[in-house]
Design a protein around this motif. Structure first.
Motif, PDB file in Angstrom:
ATOM      1  N   LYS A 190       6.290   3.669   2.826  1.00 50.27           N
ATOM      2  CA  LYS A 190       5.230   4.612   3.217  1.00 50.27           C
ATOM      3  C   LYS A 190       5.547   6.011   2.645  1.00 50.27           C
ATOM      4  CE  LYS A 190       1.796   6.056   5.972  1.00 50.27           C
ATOM      5  NZ  LYS A 190       1.620   7.360   5.357  1.00 50.27           N
ATOM      6  N   GLY A 191       6.811   6.416   2.764  1.00 50.00           N
ATOM      7  CA  GLY A 191       7.227   7.729   2.250  1.00 50.00           C
ATOM      8  C   GLY A 191       7.011   7.817   0.741  1.00 50.00           C
ATOM      9  N   LEU A 192       7.322   6.734   0.030  1.00 57.55           N
ATOM     10  CA  LEU A 192       7.136   6.731  -1.431  1.00 57.55           C
ATOM     11  C   LEU A 192       5.639   6.773  -1.775  1.00 57.55           C
ATOM     12  CD1 LEU A 192       9.900   4.093  -2.306  1.00 57.55           C
ATOM     13  CD2 LEU A 192       9.981   6.553  -2.807  1.00 57.55           C
ATOM     14  N   CYS A 193       4.849   6.022  -1.002  1.00 55.43           N
ATOM     15  CA  CYS A 193       3.391   6.013  -1.250  1.00 55.43           C
ATOM     16  C   CYS A 193       2.815   7.418  -1.018  1.00 55.43           C
ATOM     17  CB  CYS A 193       2.693   5.018  -0.311  1.00 55.43           C
ATOM     18  SG  CYS A 193       3.044   3.302  -0.716  1.00 55.43           S
ATOM     19  N   ARG A 199       1.437  13.718  -5.089  1.00 56.67           N
ATOM     20  CA  ARG A 199       1.797  14.310  -6.381  1.00 56.67           C
ATOM     21  C   ARG A 199       1.008  13.693  -7.529  1.00 56.67           C
ATOM     22  NH1 ARG A 199       6.708  17.043  -5.200  1.00 56.67           N
ATOM     23  NH2 ARG A 199       6.494  17.967  -7.265  1.00 56.67           N
ATOM     24  N   ASP A 200      -0.002  12.917  -7.195  1.00 57.92           N
ATOM     25  CA  ASP A 200      -0.917  12.351  -8.188  1.00 57.92           C
ATOM     26  C   ASP A 200      -0.180  11.523  -9.256  1.00 57.92           C
ATOM     27  OD1 ASP A 200      -3.313  11.798  -9.359  1.00 57.92           O
ATOM     28  OD2 ASP A 200      -3.460  13.700 -10.458  1.00 57.92           O
ATOM     29  N   LEU A 201       0.598  10.541  -8.780  1.00 58.81           N
ATOM     30  CA  LEU A 201       1.405   9.716  -9.687  1.00 58.81           C
ATOM     31  C   LEU A 201       0.928   8.267  -9.653  1.00 58.81           C
ATOM     32  CD1 LEU A 201       4.905  11.055  -8.548  1.00 58.81           C
ATOM     33  CD2 LEU A 201       3.565  11.844 -10.506  1.00 58.81           C
ATOM     34  N   PHE A 202       1.617   7.425 -10.433  1.00 58.31           N
ATOM     35  CA  PHE A 202       1.397   5.977 -10.380  1.00 58.31           C
ATOM     36  C   PHE A 202       2.639   5.304  -9.827  1.00 58.31           C
ATOM     37  CE2 PHE A 202      -2.326   6.254 -13.032  1.00 58.31           C
ATOM     38  CZ  PHE A 202      -3.045   5.148 -12.611  1.00 58.31           C
ATOM     39  N   ALA A 222       0.637  -1.658  -2.683  1.00 60.64           N
ATOM     40  CA  ALA A 222      -0.785  -1.632  -3.060  1.00 60.64           C
ATOM     41  C   ALA A 222      -1.691  -1.942  -1.874  1.00 60.64           C
ATOM     42  CB  ALA A 222      -1.049  -2.623  -4.188  1.00 60.64           C
ATOM     43  N   SER A 223      -1.093  -2.421  -0.763  1.00 62.83           N
ATOM     44  CA  SER A 223      -1.909  -2.706   0.424  1.00 62.83           C
ATOM     45  C   SER A 223      -2.014  -1.475   1.326  1.00 62.83           C
ATOM     46  CB  SER A 223      -1.290  -3.857   1.229  1.00 62.83           C
ATOM     47  OG  SER A 223      -0.066  -3.438   1.826  1.00 62.83           O
ATOM     48  N   PHE A 224      -1.257  -0.406   1.025  1.00 59.08           N
ATOM     49  CA  PHE A 224      -1.293   0.788   1.874  1.00 59.08           C
ATOM     50  C   PHE A 224      -2.526   1.629   1.519  1.00 59.08           C
ATOM     51  CE2 PHE A 224       3.187   1.302   3.723  1.00 59.08           C
ATOM     52  CZ  PHE A 224       3.498  -0.038   3.561  1.00 59.08           C
ATOM     53  N   ASP A 225      -2.987   2.388   2.520  1.00 64.30           N
ATOM     54  CA  ASP A 225      -4.201   3.211   2.356  1.00 64.30           C
ATOM     55  C   ASP A 225      -4.187   4.046   1.082  1.00 64.30           C
ATOM     56  OD1 ASP A 225      -5.699   2.498   4.402  1.00 64.30           O
ATOM     57  OD2 ASP A 225      -5.335   4.284   5.664  1.00 64.30           O
ATOM     58  N   GLY A 226      -5.207   3.918   0.290  1.00 65.65           N
ATOM     59  CA  GLY A 226      -5.363   4.768  -0.895  1.00 65.65           C
ATOM     60  C   GLY A 226      -4.454   4.404  -2.055  1.00 65.65           C
ATOM     61  N   MET A 227      -3.654   3.342  -1.924  1.00 68.17           N
ATOM     62  CA  MET A 227      -2.651   3.048  -2.954  1.00 68.17           C
ATOM     63  C   MET A 227      -3.108   2.058  -4.020  1.00 68.17           C
ATOM     64  SD  MET A 227      -0.012   4.889  -2.775  1.00 68.17           S
ATOM     65  CE  MET A 227       1.077   3.988  -3.871  1.00 68.17           C
ATOM     66  N   PHE A 228      -4.139   1.258  -3.720  1.00 67.30           N
ATOM     67  CA  PHE A 228      -4.488   0.201  -4.676  1.00 67.30           C
ATOM     68  C   PHE A 228      -4.807   0.778  -6.063  1.00 67.30           C
ATOM     69  CE2 PHE A 228      -7.639  -2.787  -6.568  1.00 67.30           C
ATOM     70  CZ  PHE A 228      -6.728  -3.799  -6.855  1.00 67.30           C
ATOM     71  N   ASP A 229      -5.549   1.905  -6.083  1.00 71.74           N
ATOM     72  CA  ASP A 229      -5.951   2.499  -7.365  1.00 71.74           C
ATOM     73  C   ASP A 229      -4.785   3.137  -8.117  1.00 71.74           C
ATOM     74  OD1 ASP A 229      -8.441   1.726  -6.747  1.00 71.74           O
ATOM     75  OD2 ASP A 229      -9.242   3.731  -6.323  1.00 71.74           O
ATOM     76  N   ARG A 230      -3.656   3.305  -7.437  1.00 75.28           N
ATOM     77  CA  ARG A 230      -2.517   4.005  -8.053  1.00 75.28           C
ATOM     78  C   ARG A 230      -1.314   3.094  -8.271  1.00 75.28           C
ATOM     79  NH1 ARG A 230      -2.512   9.323  -7.854  1.00 75.28           N
ATOM     80  NH2 ARG A 230      -4.229  10.332  -6.762  1.00 75.28           N
ATOM     81  N   THR A 231      -1.508   1.793  -8.042  1.00 77.60           N
ATOM     82  CA  THR A 231      -0.350   0.904  -8.096  1.00 77.60           C
ATOM     83  C   THR A 231      -0.579  -0.235  -9.080  1.00 77.60           C
ATOM     84  OG1 THR A 231       0.024   1.356  -5.752  1.00 77.60           O
ATOM     85  CG2 THR A 231       1.211  -0.525  -6.684  1.00 77.60           C
TER      86      THR A 231
END
Ligand code: PMP
Ligand code: GLU
Length: 396
Positions: A190-193, A199-202, A222-231
């Motif tokens: 969660k902390g990494l996500c 920081r607008d990373l992938f 990729a299952s965490f909130d908002g992460m699918f588009d960034r993973t």
């Protein structure tokens, strides 16, 4: 051009041959010559690929699956993967968000497709041997982040935050991890996500050891909130189904990104072999008991190796919750490459030196227990005898 100067691209200069692949080949060669060597080196399950998977490949060959197929992968396999990712991992991907490729190539596709020259890519140190070389090949700058004993071999979000600069493009993570067998906690992920979004990373999440899990739970970022588009999630068949030689894996990401990334596949390997993909469908749809039996055996071997380590002073053993490696830190005054070399030549036991996994891996050795119980007992007895000899010399 001077003849003594090889026309090799500067990208290759900071890269050495893969130590795990090289050592694995060396041990195979020694065994072929009839030498008595016990291998705790390469991370390759010793089991045969389950029969129903082999049968599916044979049938596919007979049926003519011998041609080029879709560069993204055959629809049947992508559907099966998407279904698995949704059901087991909570990742909202569909078949158009998947590229089927050998796992290593899937990582290479992700890095080549995301990294611009000079971009920095963060990854755990110690971490798998090929992350830094692949970042170099992609033209980026590899940035190792400490993930040592103090943080249970997880990259702590605070350490990652400190390493982020305006040039940072992506973070690579790997849970369960190679070489330590650590399974990242939900809080760490969660902390990494949060860092990735703030920081607008992938994020590139290498989940190849997902199923080789003894304790705790596996979380796909990729299952965490908002992460699918960034993973970009990378996975493969090698470890779960004892399919290392089949060269099959996948990446999963948001569709419009995948549409770009597939260009790397089309201009390099075109597609994964068709009959191998049919075997992949059989693997994913096959009985879970086939995988459970192998994981149970790995679990038993973990106990045996842990018990052996308790009888060898000088090693500080982190208990792995996943994968099939021990990565003990040791007290001896010996660089890890020299230690591994001497274990091989003097004790006939092959291990991977910790320094192969990054600077923070120094003073560690990696022991793969993807080998028989008998080999574990025999090999560890040799290690014990070697260490006793070493201690007697150090005590002199
Ligand atoms: N990631 C990690 C962490 C690995 O240990 C490996 C080695 N098998 C790979 C990726 C590559 O897997 P494959 O052999 O399926 O290409
Ligand atoms: N990943 C395995 C290992 O670490 C296999 C070799 C490789 O691909 O690095 O031993």
């Amino acid at each position: 051009m001077r003849r003594d100067v090889k026309p090799v691209a500067s990208r290759l200069k900071p890269i050495v041959q893969s130590p795990t692949v090289r050592l694995g080949a060396l041990v195979n060669e020694m065994k072929r010559r009839g030498e008595d060597v016990i291998s705790f080196s390469v991370g390759e399950p010793d089991f045969s690929t389950p029969q129903h998977i082999v049968d599916a490949a044979k049938k596919a060959l007979d049926e003519g699956w011998t041609k080029y197929v879709s560069s993204m992968g055959i629809p049947g396999l992508r559907e099966a993967i998407a279904e698995k990712m949704k059901r087991e991992n909570g990742v909202p991907c569909d078949k158009d968000g998947i590229i089927v490729a050998p796992t290593k190539h899937a990582l290479y596709i992700a890095l080549t497709g995301l990294v611009d020259p000079g971009d920095e890519v963060l990854f755990p140190d110690p971490g798998w041997v090929s992350y830094a070389p692949m970042v170099h090949l992609a033209g980026g700058r590899p940035v190792p982040v400490r993930a040592t004993e103090e943080t249970k071999y997880e990259p702590a979000p605070e350490a990652v935050a400190e390493a982020i600069t305006p040039n940072t493009k992506a973070i690579v993570i790997n849970s369960p991890s190679n070489p330590a067998g650590s399974v990242y906690s939900k809080e760490t992920i969660k902390g990494l996500c949060d860092l990735v979004t703030d920081r607008d990373l992938f994020l590139i999440s290498d989940e190849i050891y997902e199923k080789i899990l003894y304790e705790g739970a596996h979380y796909s970022p990729a299952s965490f909130d908002g992460m699918f588009d960034r993973t970009v999630t990378v996975h493969g068949f090698s470890k779960t189904y004892a399919m290392t030689g089949w060269r099959l894996g996948w990446l999963c990401a948001e569709k419009s990104l995948v549409k770009q990334l597939v260009k790397v596949q089309e201009h390099t390997i075109t597609c994964a072999p068709a009959f191998v993909q049919i075997a992949g469908v059989a693997a994913l749809k096959g009985p879970p008991s086939a995988v459970a039996a192998m994981v149970d055996e790995f679990r038993a071997r973990r106990e045996i190796m842990a018990g052996e380590f308790r009888t060898i002073p000088g090693f500080h053993v982190f208990r792995p919750a996943g994968a099939f490696y021990f990565f003990p830190r040791y007290d001896f005054e010996l660089p890890s490459d020299e230690f591994a070399e001497r274990l091989l030549t003097e004790a006939r036991v092959a291990v991977t030196p910790g320094s192969a996994f990054g600077a923070a891996g120094e003073n560690h050795l990696r022991f793969s227990y993807a080998c028989s119980r008998e080999d574990i007992r025999k090999g560890m007895a040799r290690v014990r005898a070697f260490v006793e000899k070493l201690r007697r010399k150090e005590g002199q």
